[in-house]
Structure formats: C-alpha cells, structure tokens
Design a protein around this motif. Sequence first.
Motif, short mmCIF file in Angstrom:
data_model
loop_
_atom_site.label_atom_id
_atom_site.label_comp_id
_atom_site.label_asym_id
_atom_site.label_seq_id
_atom_site.Cartn_x
_atom_site.Cartn_y
_atom_site.Cartn_z
N GLN A 178 6.28 3.03 2.26
CA GLN A 178 6.00 1.70 2.80
C GLN A 178 7.23 1.07 3.42
O GLN A 178 7.15 0.44 4.49
CB GLN A 178 5.43 0.81 1.70
CG GLN A 178 4.06 1.23 1.21
CD GLN A 178 3.59 0.40 0.03
OE1 GLN A 178 4.28 -0.52 -0.41
NE2 GLN A 178 2.43 0.73 -0.51
N ILE A 179 8.38 1.24 2.75
CA ILE A 179 9.62 0.68 3.30
C ILE A 179 10.00 1.41 4.59
O ILE A 179 10.43 0.78 5.57
CB ILE A 179 10.75 0.78 2.26
CG1 ILE A 179 10.45 -0.14 1.07
CG2 ILE A 179 12.10 0.41 2.88
CD1 ILE A 179 11.42 0.00 -0.08
N GLN B 267 8.01 2.71 6.70
CA GLN B 267 7.13 2.25 7.78
C GLN B 267 7.63 0.95 8.41
O GLN B 267 7.31 0.67 9.58
CB GLN B 267 5.71 2.04 7.23
CG GLN B 267 5.00 3.33 6.87
CD GLN B 267 3.66 3.09 6.20
OE1 GLN B 267 3.31 1.95 5.88
NE2 GLN B 267 2.89 4.15 6.00
N GLN B 268 8.44 0.20 7.68
CA GLN B 268 8.98 -1.04 8.23
C GLN B 268 10.18 -0.77 9.15
O GLN B 268 10.38 -1.49 10.13
CB GLN B 268 9.42 -1.97 7.09
CG GLN B 268 8.30 -2.35 6.13
CD GLN B 268 8.81 -3.18 4.97
OE1 GLN B 268 9.90 -3.75 5.01
NE2 GLN B 268 8.03 -3.25 3.89
N GLN C 180 17.45 -0.04 4.75
CA GLN C 180 16.30 0.63 4.13
C GLN C 180 16.65 1.11 2.72
O GLN C 180 15.87 0.93 1.78
CB GLN C 180 15.87 1.80 5.00
CG GLN C 180 14.69 2.59 4.46
CD GLN C 180 14.29 3.72 5.38
OE1 GLN C 180 14.67 3.76 6.53
NE2 GLN C 180 13.51 4.66 4.86
#
Length: 366
Positions: A140-141, A143-144, A235
């Motif tokens: 999820q991180i 994807q950011q 990240q």
Amino acid sequence: MIKQFFLICSGVDQDLIKDCSNGEQNKYAGIGATVFFTALMAAIAGSYALYTVFDNVYTAIFFGLIWGLLIFNLDRFIVSTIKKREKKSQEFIQVLPRLLLAMIIAVVISKPLELKIFEKEINQVLLTKKNQMTLDNKTQIAQQFTPEIQNLQSEINGLKEEITQKETETNNLYETYIAEAEGREGTKKIGKGPVYKEKRQKHDASLKELSELKQLNSEKITTKENAIAALIQQQKDTETNTQPIISNFDGLMARIEALNQLPWLPSFFIFLLFLAIETAPIFTKLISHKGEYDYKQENQESQVKSWIQQQVDQRNKIASTDIDLNTKIYEDLKSEEELYAYKQKIATDLMKLQADTFFQNQKNIL
C-alpha cells in the motif's frame, strides 16, 4: 474457621445454619467453596484479560480483583436466592434464569483463560497475520510512491535517450567528414577540401551541442535522481513508522479472533468445564432433598409472613371500623336542629354579603 468462611460464601443465614447438623453445614460449606474458587478463577482470568489491554501488572491485578469480587457477589446471590419448593417443576422454573446468568458468567470467565492456555498457538496465528499485514502495508505504501518514482525515472530515461540520439548524430557526422577526407564518400576525392571543411564544421557544432546537452541533462538527471532517492527514503521511513502499529497488533480483540481460528473442540471443553463449575452450586441445591436448613428457613419465613398478615388484617379492620363510626356520626348530625339553624344563619349572612358587594361594584361602574 475455613468452614465458617465457606458458609459465609454460600450466602446462608448464619443464625439458622449454626444450629443445623454437621452434614447440613458441610453441604453448604461445599457450595460456598465452589462459589469462592469460581470467583478466584474469575479474578485470575480477568487480570490476564485486562493485562492484554492495559499492559500493566498492577492495574490488571487491581481491576481483576474487582472483577472477581463482582463474580463472587453474583454467584453468592444466585445460590442464596434458590429456595426449595414442594414441586420440582417450581424449582426448575425458579432456576432457569439463574442458569442463564451462570452460563454467561462461565463464558466470561473461560474466555480469558483459554487465551492464556492457547497462548503459543495464538501467537503463531498472530505472527502469520502480522507478516501478511507487513507485506500488505509495504504494498500500500509503495502504491503511494511508485507512480511518482516511475515518472521521474521515465524523465531520466528520456534525458539519457536525448543524449544518446545526439551522440549518434554527432558520430554520424564524424563518420561523414572522415569518409570525405579518405575519399570513400561524398566527392570521392582524398584530402581536406571545401566539402570536408563544411562537414567538419557541422560535426564540430554538433559536438559542442552534445557537450552542452550532456552538461544540462546531467544536472537535470542528478536533480531527478536525488528526488527519487528522497522518495525512496520517505517510503522506507513511512514503513518504519507504521511497523510498530503492526507489531502491537496483539490486543484482546486480536487474540480472541486468533483463538476463533484454532480448532473449536479444546476451547469448547474448557468452556464446559467452567460451565460445570459455575452451575455446580445451582444443581447441588436443585437435586438435593429438602434439608434441615431449608425447613428452618421456611419456618422463619412462615413466621414473618404470618406476622405481616396479622398486622395488615389488623390495620384493615381498624380502618373499616373507623369508616363505619364516621358514617354513623354524620348520619346522626343530619337530625340536629341547632346545627341546622347555625348553618342557616351563616349561609344567610354570606348571601347578604355577596349581594352588598355586587351592589357596590355596580354603583362604582355607573
């Protein structure tokens, strides 16, 4: 002394039980012992459950003791309020709500102890969950940050491709003027003639543009690579900052959910054990015959009931007699001439006063 303590735990009337036989006292002492040890197990279970919430030993023990006292009071109340009846059906109806409450208490007590008994298995389930949560969190991180990193990388590749194209163009110009000098292409004349010089000038100009382009694009590439490095570090920092949340995923609710994923049969047997312990005093009183204490208690209640009934009956008769007397007195007063004349005079004076007041009001208005 221990026997006396357990008799207190059973909730019996101490004045009645002390005159009963030794066997009758032992029966209720056994019931009291069951109530006490059930409360003790509840205190232990409650302390462990609260420790998983507060993560503090002293706080967990304090509230665990309060929880144990609460269960002790409930069990003592349940046992002490069960009365022996003439019919078993009446006793069974009386016991039903208490059995329901006992089942609820058994569930509440057994669940924290199940968490402790199966702690290793629960930890394994939680570890698997935490690992999966860590992977999901990283995904999820990523994807950011990934789209922006890819855009910057694409821009860097574009800048490098621009340099490569310019180098290819410059190399082609170099090959052109060299071939002209060697007589392989162009005019086919060996030597450095006017055509050679023209082609050489084009190559030199392209070479200068290539040098400037390399310098300019190198600065842009460095800036973008620094931006990529910053994003990658950001990240990693985000992953590091969110990891403690995942690591602390071992609270009470998480452990209960993990317990539900384990085979249900061992947990069910533990529940049955505590259910048997919790309902043992109830069934003991239900299946036992009416004993000496029960008769004495029934006799005491009967005496109090009779005395109350006598008091109520006496008050009702006093009230009834007083009503009859008042009725007779007022009936006799109807025939009293003196009282009639007195009330007639008062009524006449009142009507005169009203007439005078009305006349005075009308006069003021006019």
